[in-house]
Motif scaffolding. Structure first.
Motif, PDB file in Angstrom:
ATOM      1  N   HIS A   1       0.857  -1.187   0.000  1.00 22.51           N
ATOM      2  CA  HIS A   1       0.000   0.000   0.000  1.00 22.51           C
ATOM      3  C   HIS A   1       0.893   1.237   0.000  1.00 22.51           C
ATOM      4  O   HIS A   1       1.831   1.333   0.798  1.00 22.51           O
ATOM      5  CB  HIS A   1      -0.941  -0.002   1.206  1.00 22.51           C
ATOM      6  N   THR A   2       0.599   2.176  -0.899  1.00 26.29           N
ATOM      7  CA  THR A   2       1.521   3.278  -1.179  1.00 26.29           C
ATOM      8  C   THR A   2       0.793   4.616  -1.169  1.00 26.29           C
ATOM      9  O   THR A   2      -0.332   4.731  -1.671  1.00 26.29           O
ATOM     10  CB  THR A   2       2.178   3.063  -2.564  1.00 26.29           C
ATOM     11  N   ASP A   3       1.461   5.615  -0.613  1.00 26.41           N
ATOM     12  CA  ASP A   3       0.937   6.979  -0.593  1.00 26.41           C
ATOM     13  C   ASP A   3       1.306   7.653  -1.915  1.00 26.41           C
ATOM     14  O   ASP A   3       2.462   8.004  -2.146  1.00 26.41           O
ATOM     15  CB  ASP A   3       1.555   7.737   0.591  1.00 26.41           C
ATOM     16  N   ARG A   4       0.333   7.833  -2.802  1.00 25.43           N
ATOM     17  CA  ARG A   4       0.625   8.360  -4.135  1.00 25.43           C
ATOM     18  C   ARG A   4       0.943   9.858  -4.111  1.00 25.43           C
ATOM     19  O   ARG A   4       1.665  10.344  -4.983  1.00 25.43           O
ATOM     20  CB  ARG A   4      -0.560   8.092  -5.068  1.00 25.43           C
ATOM     21  N   GLU A   5       0.406  10.595  -3.130  1.00 24.44           N
ATOM     22  CA  GLU A   5       0.746  12.010  -3.016  1.00 24.44           C
ATOM     23  C   GLU A   5       2.214  12.169  -2.620  1.00 24.44           C
ATOM     24  O   GLU A   5       2.919  13.044  -3.121  1.00 24.44           O
ATOM     25  CB  GLU A   5      -0.159  12.688  -1.986  1.00 24.44           C
ATOM     26  N   LEU A   6       2.671  11.330  -1.728  1.00 24.75           N
ATOM     27  CA  LEU A   6       4.051  11.402  -1.255  1.00 24.75           C
ATOM     28  C   LEU A   6       5.033  10.849  -2.279  1.00 24.75           C
ATOM     29  O   LEU A   6       6.207  11.224  -2.298  1.00 24.75           O
ATOM     30  CB  LEU A   6       4.176  10.642   0.071  1.00 24.75           C
ATOM     31  N   GLU A   7       4.546   9.972  -3.155  1.00 25.84           N
ATOM     32  CA  GLU A   7       5.406   9.303  -4.130  1.00 25.84           C
ATOM     33  C   GLU A   7       6.121  10.298  -5.044  1.00 25.84           C
ATOM     34  O   GLU A   7       7.254  10.061  -5.464  1.00 25.84           O
ATOM     35  CB  GLU A   7       4.567   8.327  -4.961  1.00 25.84           C
ATOM     36  N   VAL A   8       5.478  11.430  -5.344  1.00 24.34           N
ATOM     37  CA  VAL A   8       6.106  12.409  -6.238  1.00 24.34           C
ATOM     38  C   VAL A   8       7.284  13.105  -5.563  1.00 24.34           C
ATOM     39  O   VAL A   8       8.121  13.717  -6.241  1.00 24.34           O
ATOM     40  CB  VAL A   8       5.087  13.453  -6.740  1.00 24.34           C
ATOM     41  N   HIS A   9       7.367  13.020  -4.248  1.00 21.22           N
ATOM     42  CA  HIS A   9       8.489  13.612  -3.521  1.00 21.22           C
ATOM     43  C   HIS A   9       9.598  12.600  -3.250  1.00 21.22           C
ATOM     44  O   HIS A   9      10.754  12.980  -3.078  1.00 21.22           O
ATOM     45  CB  HIS A   9       8.001  14.211  -2.200  1.00 21.22           C
TER      46      HIS A   9
ATOM     47  N   ALA B   1      10.822   6.085  -1.880  1.00 22.24           N
ATOM     48  CA  ALA B   1      11.131   5.453  -0.596  1.00 22.24           C
ATOM     49  C   ALA B   1      10.246   6.006   0.516  1.00 22.24           C
ATOM     50  O   ALA B   1       9.788   5.264   1.390  1.00 22.24           O
ATOM     51  CB  ALA B   1      12.602   5.639  -0.255  1.00 22.24           C
ATOM     52  N   TRP B   2       9.988   7.321   0.486  1.00 20.43           N
ATOM     53  CA  TRP B   2       9.112   7.914   1.501  1.00 20.43           C
ATOM     54  C   TRP B   2       7.712   7.336   1.398  1.00 20.43           C
ATOM     55  O   TRP B   2       7.081   7.017   2.408  1.00 20.43           O
ATOM     56  CB  TRP B   2       9.047   9.428   1.315  1.00 20.43           C
ATOM     57  N   SER B   3       7.217   7.204   0.172  1.00 20.51           N
ATOM     58  CA  SER B   3       5.851   6.724  -0.017  1.00 20.51           C
ATOM     59  C   SER B   3       5.690   5.289   0.456  1.00 20.51           C
ATOM     60  O   SER B   3       4.611   4.894   0.916  1.00 20.51           O
ATOM     61  CB  SER B   3       5.443   6.846  -1.483  1.00 20.51           C
ATOM     62  N   LYS B   4       6.749   4.485   0.342  1.00 21.59           N
ATOM     63  CA  LYS B   4       6.679   3.098   0.779  1.00 21.59           C
ATOM     64  C   LYS B   4       6.622   2.994   2.297  1.00 21.59           C
ATOM     65  O   LYS B   4       6.120   2.013   2.850  1.00 21.59           O
ATOM     66  CB  LYS B   4       7.891   2.314   0.264  1.00 21.59           C
ATOM     67  N   ASN B   5       7.174   4.001   2.981  1.00 20.61           N
ATOM     68  CA  ASN B   5       7.205   3.970   4.443  1.00 20.61           C
ATOM     69  C   ASN B   5       6.013   4.674   5.070  1.00 20.61           C
ATOM     70  O   ASN B   5       5.945   4.803   6.287  1.00 20.61           O
ATOM     71  CB  ASN B   5       8.504   4.595   4.949  1.00 20.61           C
ATOM     72  N   ALA B   6       5.071   5.131   4.241  1.00 23.95           N
ATOM     73  CA  ALA B   6       3.916   5.858   4.750  1.00 23.95           C
ATOM     74  C   ALA B   6       2.685   4.986   4.914  1.00 23.95           C
ATOM     75  O   ALA B   6       1.648   5.461   5.379  1.00 23.95           O
ATOM     76  CB  ALA B   6       3.596   7.027   3.822  1.00 23.95           C
ATOM     77  N   ALA B   7       2.768   3.708   4.524  1.00 24.91           N
ATOM     78  CA  ALA B   7       1.616   2.803   4.604  1.00 24.91           C
ATOM     79  C   ALA B   7       2.150   1.371   4.735  1.00 24.91           C
ATOM     80  O   ALA B   7       3.300   1.091   4.378  1.00 24.91           O
ATOM     81  CB  ALA B   7       0.731   2.947   3.364  1.00 24.91           C
TER      82      ALA B   7
END
Length: 227
Positions: free
Chosen positions: A102-110, A113-119
Protein backbone atom coordinates in the motif's frame (compact mmCIF):
# COMPACT_ATOMS: atom_id res chain seq x y z
CA UNK A 1 8.59 -5.42 16.30
CA UNK A 2 6.01 -7.07 14.04
CA UNK A 3 5.30 -10.81 14.24
CA UNK A 4 3.99 -12.81 11.27
CA UNK A 5 2.42 -16.28 11.26
CA UNK A 6 1.55 -18.38 8.21
CA UNK A 7 -0.50 -21.53 7.70
CA UNK A 8 1.25 -23.89 5.28
CA UNK A 9 -0.43 -26.43 2.96
CA UNK A 10 0.54 -29.36 5.22
CA UNK A 11 -1.33 -27.81 8.13
CA UNK A 12 1.74 -26.63 10.02
CA UNK A 13 2.35 -23.03 11.02
CA UNK A 14 5.52 -21.03 10.42
CA UNK A 15 6.12 -17.83 12.36
CA UNK A 16 8.82 -15.20 12.66
CA UNK A 17 9.57 -11.82 14.19
CA UNK A 18 10.18 -9.33 11.39
CA UNK A 19 13.71 -7.93 11.49
CA UNK A 20 13.92 -6.15 8.13
CA UNK A 21 11.63 -5.36 5.19
CA UNK A 22 12.47 -4.50 1.59
CA UNK A 23 10.24 -3.44 -1.28
CA UNK A 24 11.65 -4.18 -4.72
CA UNK A 25 11.26 -1.46 -7.29
CA UNK A 26 11.47 -1.39 -11.08
CA UNK A 27 11.67 -5.17 -10.90
CA UNK A 28 10.15 -6.27 -14.21
CA UNK A 29 12.12 -8.69 -16.35
CA UNK A 30 11.32 -6.68 -19.49
CA UNK A 31 13.71 -3.75 -19.06
CA UNK A 32 12.23 -1.85 -22.01
CA UNK A 33 8.83 -1.93 -20.31
CA UNK A 34 10.44 -0.86 -17.03
CA UNK A 35 11.97 2.20 -18.68
CA UNK A 36 8.65 3.05 -20.31
CA UNK A 37 7.03 2.95 -16.86
CA UNK A 38 9.73 5.21 -15.43
CA UNK A 39 9.12 7.69 -18.24
CA UNK A 40 5.35 7.53 -17.69
CA UNK A 41 5.68 8.23 -13.97
CA UNK A 42 8.18 11.03 -14.61
CA UNK A 43 5.43 12.87 -16.50
CA UNK A 44 3.35 12.66 -13.30
CA UNK A 45 6.19 14.10 -11.24
CA UNK A 46 7.55 10.87 -9.75
CA UNK A 47 11.37 11.09 -9.63
CA UNK A 48 13.30 8.53 -11.67
CA UNK A 49 15.28 5.97 -9.68
CA UNK A 50 19.06 6.22 -9.45
CA UNK A 51 19.35 2.54 -10.32
CA UNK A 52 17.16 -0.31 -11.51
CA UNK A 53 16.20 -2.71 -10.15
CA UNK A 54 16.46 -1.58 -6.56
CA UNK A 55 15.40 -2.40 -3.02
CA UNK A 56 13.73 0.17 -0.79
CA UNK A 57 14.23 -0.50 2.95
CA UNK A 58 10.95 -0.27 4.84
CA UNK A 59 10.39 -0.01 8.59
CA UNK A 60 9.86 -3.56 9.94
CA UNK A 61 6.66 -2.67 11.81
CA UNK A 62 4.96 -1.97 8.45
CA UNK A 63 4.84 -5.67 7.52
CA UNK A 64 1.33 -6.50 8.67
CA UNK A 65 -1.36 -9.16 8.49
CA UNK A 66 -4.44 -7.00 8.79
CA UNK A 67 -7.91 -6.50 7.35
CA UNK A 68 -7.85 -2.70 7.73
CA UNK A 69 -5.47 0.01 6.53
CA UNK A 70 -5.99 3.51 7.87
CA UNK A 71 -4.75 6.12 5.41
CA UNK A 72 -3.99 9.81 5.89
CA UNK A 73 -5.94 10.81 2.78
CA UNK A 74 -7.85 9.41 -0.20
CA UNK A 75 -4.94 9.09 -2.66
CA UNK A 76 -3.33 5.89 -1.45
CA UNK A 77 -3.53 2.55 -3.22
CA UNK A 78 -2.18 -0.95 -3.24
CA UNK A 79 0.01 -2.99 -5.56
CA UNK A 80 -0.45 -6.75 -6.04
CA UNK A 81 2.83 -8.55 -5.39
CA UNK A 82 4.39 -11.71 -4.03
CA UNK A 83 6.41 -11.62 -0.82
CA UNK A 84 9.28 -13.70 0.48
CA UNK A 85 9.43 -14.35 4.22
CA UNK A 86 12.56 -15.92 5.71
CA UNK A 87 11.56 -17.86 8.84
CA UNK A 88 14.81 -19.77 9.45
CA UNK A 89 18.24 -20.71 8.12
CA UNK A 90 17.32 -23.54 5.75
CA UNK A 91 16.07 -23.56 2.15
CA UNK A 92 12.65 -24.82 3.28
CA UNK A 93 12.35 -21.85 5.63
CA UNK A 94 11.80 -19.36 2.79
CA UNK A 95 8.07 -18.80 2.29
CA UNK A 96 6.14 -17.29 -0.61
CA UNK A 97 2.87 -15.48 0.00
CA UNK A 98 0.54 -12.90 -1.51
CA UNK A 99 1.13 -9.29 -0.53
CA UNK A 100 -0.07 -5.78 -1.22
CA UNK A 101 2.30 -2.83 -1.05
CA UNK A 102 0.00 0.00 0.00
CA UNK A 103 1.52 3.28 -1.18
CA UNK A 104 0.94 6.98 -0.59
CA UNK A 105 0.62 8.36 -4.14
CA UNK A 106 0.75 12.01 -3.02
CA UNK A 107 4.05 11.40 -1.25
CA UNK A 108 5.41 9.30 -4.13
CA UNK A 109 6.11 12.41 -6.24
CA UNK A 110 8.49 13.61 -3.52
CA UNK A 111 10.24 10.29 -3.00
CA UNK A 112 9.37 6.67 -3.74
CA UNK A 113 11.13 5.45 -0.60
CA UNK A 114 9.11 7.91 1.50
CA UNK A 115 5.85 6.72 -0.02
CA UNK A 116 6.68 3.10 0.78
CA UNK A 117 7.21 3.97 4.44
CA UNK A 118 3.92 5.86 4.75
CA UNK A 119 1.62 2.80 4.60
CA UNK A 120 1.81 -0.90 5.47
CA UNK A 121 2.79 -3.91 3.41
CA UNK A 122 -0.19 -6.23 3.91
CA UNK A 123 0.62 -9.95 3.79
CA UNK A 124 -1.72 -12.94 3.58
CA UNK A 125 -2.06 -15.42 6.44
CA UNK A 126 -1.27 -18.45 4.30
CA UNK A 127 1.96 -19.25 2.46
CA UNK A 128 3.77 -21.86 0.41
CA UNK A 129 7.32 -23.01 0.90
CA UNK A 130 9.26 -21.49 -1.98
CA UNK A 131 11.00 -24.83 -2.50
CA UNK A 132 7.62 -26.47 -3.23
CA UNK A 133 6.63 -24.07 -6.02
CA UNK A 134 9.92 -22.81 -7.45
CA UNK A 135 9.80 -25.34 -10.30
CA UNK A 136 6.65 -23.77 -11.77
CA UNK A 137 6.86 -20.31 -10.22
CA UNK A 138 6.55 -18.47 -13.53
CA UNK A 139 3.09 -20.00 -14.06
CA UNK A 140 1.70 -18.60 -10.80
CA UNK A 141 -0.71 -15.71 -11.41
CA UNK A 142 -0.63 -12.41 -9.53
CA UNK A 143 -4.11 -10.90 -9.28
CA UNK A 144 -5.32 -7.61 -7.84
CA UNK A 145 -8.95 -6.58 -7.32
CA UNK A 146 -10.42 -3.36 -5.96
CA UNK A 147 -13.68 -2.27 -4.36
CA UNK A 148 -16.44 -4.42 -2.96
CA UNK A 149 -17.40 -5.32 -6.53
CA UNK A 150 -13.90 -6.85 -6.84
CA UNK A 151 -13.03 -5.15 -10.13
CA UNK A 152 -9.95 -6.68 -11.74
CA UNK A 153 -7.12 -4.15 -11.70
CA UNK A 154 -4.03 -6.38 -12.05
CA UNK A 155 -3.61 -9.77 -13.71
CA UNK A 156 -0.27 -11.27 -14.70
CA UNK A 157 2.22 -13.94 -13.75
CA UNK A 158 5.40 -14.21 -11.73
CA UNK A 159 7.24 -14.53 -15.06
CA UNK A 160 6.86 -10.76 -15.47
CA UNK A 161 9.00 -10.03 -12.41
CA UNK A 162 12.54 -10.84 -11.37
CA UNK A 163 12.40 -14.21 -9.56
CA UNK A 164 12.81 -14.79 -5.83
CA UNK A 165 16.17 -16.49 -6.44
CA UNK A 166 17.50 -13.21 -7.88
CA UNK A 167 16.58 -11.28 -4.75
CA UNK A 168 17.82 -14.00 -2.40
CA UNK A 169 21.21 -13.76 -4.11
CA UNK A 170 21.14 -9.96 -3.73
CA UNK A 171 20.45 -10.34 0.01
CA UNK A 172 23.25 -12.89 0.45
CA UNK A 173 25.77 -10.73 -1.40
CA UNK A 174 24.82 -7.77 0.80
CA UNK A 175 25.01 -9.83 3.99
CA UNK A 176 21.29 -9.29 4.58
CA UNK A 177 19.90 -12.82 4.19
CA UNK A 178 18.67 -13.47 7.71
CA UNK A 179 15.71 -14.83 9.65
CA UNK A 180 12.89 -12.31 9.86
CA UNK A 181 13.47 -10.81 6.42
CA UNK A 182 10.42 -9.83 4.36
CA UNK A 183 10.87 -8.85 0.70
CA UNK A 184 8.10 -7.72 -1.65
CA UNK A 185 8.55 -8.34 -5.35
CA UNK A 186 7.59 -5.11 -7.03
CA UNK A 187 4.40 -5.05 -9.04
CA UNK A 188 2.89 -5.70 -12.45
CA UNK A 189 1.02 -3.14 -14.59
CA UNK A 190 -2.48 -2.02 -13.66
CA UNK A 191 -5.48 -2.46 -15.93
CA UNK A 192 -6.86 0.85 -17.15
CA UNK A 193 -10.37 1.60 -15.96
CA UNK A 194 -10.84 0.57 -12.31
CA UNK A 195 -10.22 3.22 -9.66
CA UNK A 196 -7.07 2.31 -7.78
CA UNK A 197 -8.07 4.68 -4.96
CA UNK A 198 -10.72 2.24 -3.84
CA UNK A 199 -11.98 1.52 -0.34
CA UNK A 200 -10.93 -2.14 -0.57
CA UNK A 201 -7.97 -4.02 -2.03
CA UNK A 202 -7.62 -7.75 -2.59
CA UNK A 203 -4.55 -9.58 -3.89
CA UNK A 204 -4.00 -13.21 -4.70
CA UNK A 205 -1.43 -15.71 -5.89
CA UNK A 206 -3.10 -18.43 -7.97
CA UNK A 207 -1.23 -21.67 -8.64
CA UNK A 208 -2.61 -23.34 -11.82
CA UNK A 209 -0.63 -26.51 -11.17
CA UNK A 210 -2.09 -27.31 -7.74
CA UNK A 211 -5.29 -25.29 -8.01
CA UNK A 212 -4.46 -23.53 -4.74
CA UNK A 213 -4.58 -19.80 -4.17
CA UNK A 214 -3.47 -17.45 -1.42
CA UNK A 215 -5.63 -14.38 -0.86
CA UNK A 216 -5.23 -11.27 1.22
CA UNK A 217 -7.86 -8.52 1.46
CA UNK A 218 -8.28 -5.35 3.45
CA UNK A 219 -10.47 -2.27 3.66
CA UNK A 220 -9.03 1.23 3.41
CA UNK A 221 -10.32 3.79 5.91
CA UNK A 222 -9.39 7.45 5.51
CA UNK A 223 -8.57 9.08 8.85
CA UNK A 224 -10.52 12.18 9.88
CA UNK A 225 -9.04 15.62 9.38
CA UNK A 226 -6.90 17.02 12.23
CA UNK A 227 -8.93 18.44 15.09
Amino acid sequence: MSALSFELPDGTVAATEVTQVFNAGWAGRDRVQVQAHIDELAELGVPAPERTPCLYPVSPYLARQTSLVRAQHARTSGEAEWALVVTGPGPDDVLLTSACDHTDRELEVHGVAWSKNAAPDVLARRAWRLSDVVGHLDEIRIVGRVGHERALIQDGTCAELLPPTYWLDVLRQAGLHRTGTVLLSGTIPMVKGPDQFASRWETALVDPVTGEEIVSAYDVEVLPAPL
